[in-house]
Design a protein around this motif. Structure first.
Motif, PDB file in Angstrom:
ATOM      1  N   ARG A  34       0.840  -1.202   0.000  1.00 48.54           N
ATOM      2  CA  ARG A  34       0.000   0.000   0.000  1.00 48.54           C
ATOM      3  C   ARG A  34       0.870   1.245   0.000  1.00 48.54           C
ATOM      4  N   TYR A  70       0.299   5.590   0.067  1.00 53.07           N
ATOM      5  CA  TYR A  70      -0.640   6.688   0.287  1.00 53.07           C
ATOM      6  C   TYR A  70       0.029   8.021  -0.027  1.00 53.07           C
ATOM      7  N   TYR A 118      -4.751   6.580  -2.522  1.00 47.74           N
ATOM      8  CA  TYR A 118      -3.891   5.473  -2.164  1.00 47.74           C
ATOM      9  C   TYR A 118      -3.967   4.345  -3.184  1.00 47.74           C
ATOM     10  N   ALA A 148      -0.703  -4.223   3.431  1.00 50.85           N
ATOM     11  CA  ALA A 148      -2.167  -4.155   3.378  1.00 50.85           C
ATOM     12  C   ALA A 148      -2.805  -4.734   4.638  1.00 50.85           C
ATOM     13  N   GLN A 166       1.366   3.067   9.043  1.00 56.69           N
ATOM     14  CA  GLN A 166       1.841   3.761   7.846  1.00 56.69           C
ATOM     15  C   GLN A 166       3.147   4.487   8.201  1.00 56.69           C
TER      16      GLN A 166
END
Lengths: 113, 113
Positions: free
Chosen positions: A31, A33, A48, A97, A102
């Motif tokens: 992932r 972002y 994202y 994921a 983050q």
């Protein structure tokens, strides 16, 4: 250093010009972002990706903004016909994921004159 | 959408004192609440986080508490040190719906030696 890198770190441009920023996430993070942070405010979500797929876009992401993650690794954020209101710090973050955490990069500070 | 409010916007404490920062959120579906520290010119750095199935979490001098009923969570820093001086952001997200973070407005913490 979180392992997320962004380039360039600073960009000064004139109104109406196009700019492109790059983000290299932590390897194997699927992932990625993008957030935007204006002076004195918290970051705001822009968009994202999970692998190559762009799964969500904020209403903040006008049609002058486009983001890509062509091979599921690095990502680019392009702003066309920049406006003074685009001046901000553009932050990239990455994660697995299946994990919440983050990790943010150092950001690209954009100044539109 | 989610809305996160953070208070106070600035906080000045004497070295060795405790600091408390409070946040409220609006979306009862949010289930992940991280806290980030941001130093000048750098990206946000995760310092602690909490999931909605936990009421409190502690990591050395830092602790976070969560009250799901009241929809608020707090950061507690004990025995503050000058290097704790920075801007702190709370955030909330729904991990199962993309995990896009909604940030509070930030608290500038100043620790006076």
């Amino acid at each position: 250093d979180t392992g997320v890198s962004q380039d360039p770190r600073h960009k000064i441009t004139k109104r109406g010009q196009n700019v492109t920023f790059r983000c290299d996430p932590i390897s194997e993070h699927n992932r990625l972002y993008w957030y935007r942070q204006t002076l004195g405010q918290g970051p705001e979500f822009l968009t994202y990706f999970q692998n190559e797929a762009q799964l969500e876009k904020s209403r903040l992401l006008s049609d002058r903004f486009s983001a890509e993650r062509p091979k599921g690794s690095f990502s680019t954020l392009e702003i066309q016909r920049t406006e003074q209101g685009d001046s901000a710090m553009y932050l990239c973050a990455s994660s697995f994921a299946k994990q919440e955490t983050q990790y943010f990069g150092p950001g690209t500070r954009l100044l539109v004159l | 959408g989610e809305n996160v409010e953070q208070h106070p916007s600035t906080l000045s404490v004497q070295e060795g004192d405790s600091a408390v920062i409070k946040c409220t959120y609006s979306d009862s579906a949010s289930n992940y609440f991280p806290w980030y520290k941001q130093e000048l010119g750098k990206g946000p750095q995760l310092i602690i986080d909490i999931r909605s199935n936990v009421g409190e979490k502690k990591d050395q001098r830092i602790a976070v508490t969560l009250n799901k009923t009241a929809k608020h969570f707090s950061l507690h820093i004990t025995e503050t040190q000058p290097e704790d001086s920075a801007v702190y952001f709370c955030a909330a997200s729904h991990f199962n719906a993309g995990n896009m973070l909604t940030f509070g407005g930030g608290t500038r913490l100043m620790v006076k030696p």
